[in-house]
Design a protein around this motif. Structure first.
Motif: not given
Length: 704
Positions: A400-403, A473-477
């Protein structure tokens, strides 16, 4: 237990893009735009792909344990994961939970292998014990080799034989089904660290110090395939007839020191000491060498280099990829021919294509990836770590989130932050924080508000800066480039020394702003050489101004009023100023390299300098009837250094003061003149003070 290779690294990749400017301190730019520079940061649920782009990766679920490390892992024939720990225990993973299977009572589980009957063989240290856990989960001592280390195990399914790679001594043992141990081959190296069996039942061995690659046939005939020199072959993997070799070089804890630490730890009882069937020492954690905080910032920081090679035969050894500041722990190859490599000092798992391109699918905070497993599709499914003893399960679904947490920019001096700019695709946000300590602590600023598009950084002026990129929630970014503009505050130039001494008349500089001042020189006695040392960390062009003032005066007088000096010395002609004691002040400015608002200055004042250009006076000169001559020499500032006399300008004779000591500003003298003929005579007296000034007197007299 702590791993034997505990080396901390941190490299900040700076790209100083100097903009067009007349100023020495220019706008600089910290830019990360490829997989090498991005690799220095921390990836949380993030993937660094083969093209050097950051994008959401896989969710990692961490199962914490009370173990100091998860050293080794293996899949049984049904695909159930087993792990061995730094306290000598074996666990299996069931429904995403770790269940203890067997406690060996040894210090560390170093190796595990599964037989064709789905039995688990477990190698340990420090007593050379190998245990067997059957398919029912019942464990027992299987064999003991006559050395301390069991580094790697391999199982020959055709002959039902177990092979053990050991140390010290670099011996390979063969163990039959009954647990009978026989020496199969002795390398005479320190340790055999890695072992793999090919389809022809030939064994490949990798040793340490030196790192020698061997092949030993099933009949026991050895051959050296390659000698990598002062290195260790940490891991081997065979894939379709191609042998992959992981080699580490550089500073690390030597095997013998590690062995001594293990033996010392094994001899120390722990709080949870338990008796074992073979009375082995209870688990403990050996003391290993760690890099202290002071060592981290020194120039002697340990460095390890590692390389992965592809080996087909002695004529076809090729380098796949090399790493700086990296220690490899384990390598495996996927069905697609991609190499997966775990690292001990970065917490990263690398994925390398056949063409040498690299990606990072997983990055862990613990920094020590000791072991990992691949699922049937060749994807990383489980990772065992050191430092905190975690089992990390890799979920193949997007998080859901990545950093992305960057490395820390060291601008060297307090800096003004400009614009943060990035390139990529899709919605991400960027935050920054700054501080004046090398590592972020409570004195750093809080994370700034989100930048949803490139813009001005709102963190305070400071020496250090860090940023983080957030995906929600931005899997394509993805982000493929990010940069930070900053301007270092202009630093004050420094004057470190100012000295004043005598100068030769011939040494008067003729360059710009460096000639003697105060009138035309009549001799070196009136010349003073002023020398100073200055520095500027910005490499600005520096100019200097020199002032003087009397000891008890208030106002400074400029010595070089026309224009400032550019050199590091100045000759001062003092003949036009009264005798006395003076202070010299040298001022430095970086005005030639900065606009008025940014100019910085410094100054330094010398110790008192004596100016004495007056000659000593010879007075009260008398000659009595017995031709005894007497008188005195006086000087206002310096002591009298020498007195001489001559009759008629002929030979000069030295005269001592009445008290025989030249140590005062007034000296009385007396001497006898003898053997003079009758007639008129001229007596000449000359005297010098300690500054080299000479006074002269003469007296005419008659001898009857």
């Amino acid at each position: 237990m702590r791993r034997k290779h505990l080396i901390l690294f941190g490299t900040t990749f700076l790209f100083l893009g100097l903009l067009s400017s007349v100023f020495a301190v220019n706008t600089a730019r910290w830019e990360l735009n490829n997989k090498v520079s991005f690799r220095q940061g921390e990836l949380q649920n993030l993937l660094l792909d083969y093209e050097g782009r950051l994008l959401p990766g896989k969710m990692v679920r961490k199962i914490s344990t009370k173990e100091p490390s998860i050293w080794i892992s293996v899949l049984d024939r049904q695909g159930v994961p087993y792990v061995g720990s730094g306290s000598g225990k074996v666990y299996k993973l069931v429904d995403q939970k770790l269940i203890e299977v067997y406690a060996t009572g040894e210090l560390l589980v170093t190796s595990m292998v599964v037989s064709k009957k789905n039995e688990l063989f477990v190698g340990t240290i420090p007593h050379g014990k190998i245990f067997k856990v059957d398919k029912k989960g019942q464990g027992s001592l299987f064999a003991t080799v006559p050395v301390e280390y069991v580094w790697a195990l391999a199982f020959n399914k055709k002959n039902d034989l177990l092979y053990a790679a050991t140390g010290p001594g670099g011996k390979l043992f063969k163990i039959d089904r009954a647990g009978q141990v026989d020496l199969f081959y002795e390398t005479k190296r320190e340790n055999i660290l890695s072992l793999v069996l090919d389809q022809n039942d030939d064994l490949y061995l990798g040793t340490a110090n030196p790192g020698v690659l061997y092949r030993v046939t099933s009949e026991g005939k050895p051959a050296v395939l390659y000698n990598f020199g002062e290195a260790e072959i940490k891991s081997l993997f065979l894939d379709q007839g191609i042998l992959y070799v992981a080699v580490n070089r550089g500073s690390k804890l030597p095997p013998q020191e590690f062995l001594d630490a293990v033996n010392t730890a094994a001899a120390q009882p722990t709080k949870n000491e338990q008796e074992t069937t073979d009375k082995s020492p209870s688990p403990a954690t050996p003391t290993t060498k760690e890099t202290s905080s002071s060592d981290e910032s020194s120039d002697s920081k340990p460095v390890v280099q590692s390389t992965i090679y592809r080996f087909v035969n002695p004529d076809q050894l090729s380098e796949v990829i090399a790493f700086e500041n990296c220690y490899l722990t384990e390598i495996k190859v996927t069905k697609k021919g991609e190499i997966i490599a775990g690292t001990d000092n970065t917490g990263k798992v690398f994925q390398i294509r056949a063409d040498g391109k690299l990606s990072i699918p997983v990055d862990l905070e613990t920094k020590q990836v000791l072991t990992f497993l691949l699922n049937k599709d060749g994807l990383i499914s489980l990772i065992g770590t050191g430092g905190q003893g975690q089992v990390c399960l890799v979920d193949q679904n997007p998080p859901a989130t990545s950093t992305y947490l960057s490395d820390i920019l060291d601008a060297r001096f307090p800096s003004q932050w400009g614009t943060c700019d990035w390139q990529g695709n899709g919605p991400v946000t960027v935050q920054t924080r700054s501080g004046n300590t090398e590592k972020p602590d409570e004195t750093w600023s809080d994370w700034s508000a989100d930048l949803v598009k490139p813009g001005k950084i709102n963190s305070p002026v400071a020496r250090y800066l860090q940023f983080r990129i957030n995906w929600k929630e931005a899997p394509e970014a993805f982000v493929e480039k990010i940069s930070v503009a900053y301007l270092v505050k202009n630093q004050r130039p420094r004057l470190t020394t100012v000295t004043v001494g005598a100068a030769d008349a011939s040494a008067v500089p003729s360059g710009k702003g460096a000639s003697a001042a105060g009138g035309s020189s009549t001799g070196s006695k009136t010349l003073k050489k002023i020398i100073w040392q200055a520095s500027d960390v910005d490499n600005d062009t520096l100019v200097f101004r020199i002032h003087y003032k009397g000891e008890k005066r208030e106002n400074w007088i400029l010595l070089n009023p026309r224009e400032p000096l550019s050199g590091s010395e100045y000759v001062w002609n003092t003949e036009a100023i009264p005798d006395g004691k003076y202070f010299i002040k040298v001022g430095v400015s970086d005005e030639k390299s900065n606009p008025p608002a940014r100019v910085r200055k410094d100054e330094k004042i010398s110790t008192l300098v004596l100016v004495d250009n007056t000659r000593p006076v010879i007075k009260n000169l008398t000659i009595n009837k017995t031709l005894e001559c007497s008188g005195e020499v006086a000087d206002n500032f310096n002591y009298i250094e020498k007195i001489e006399y001559s009759l008629g300008g002929t030979k000069w004779e030295l005269v001592y003061p009445v008290d025989n000591l030249f140590d005062e500003r007034v000296e009385k003298f007396s001497f006898q003149i003898a053997n003079l003929k009758s007639g008129n005579h001229t007596l000449m007296i000359r005297s010098w003070d300690s500054n080299g000034n000479m006074g002269v007197a003469q007296k005419e007299f008659k001898v009857k």
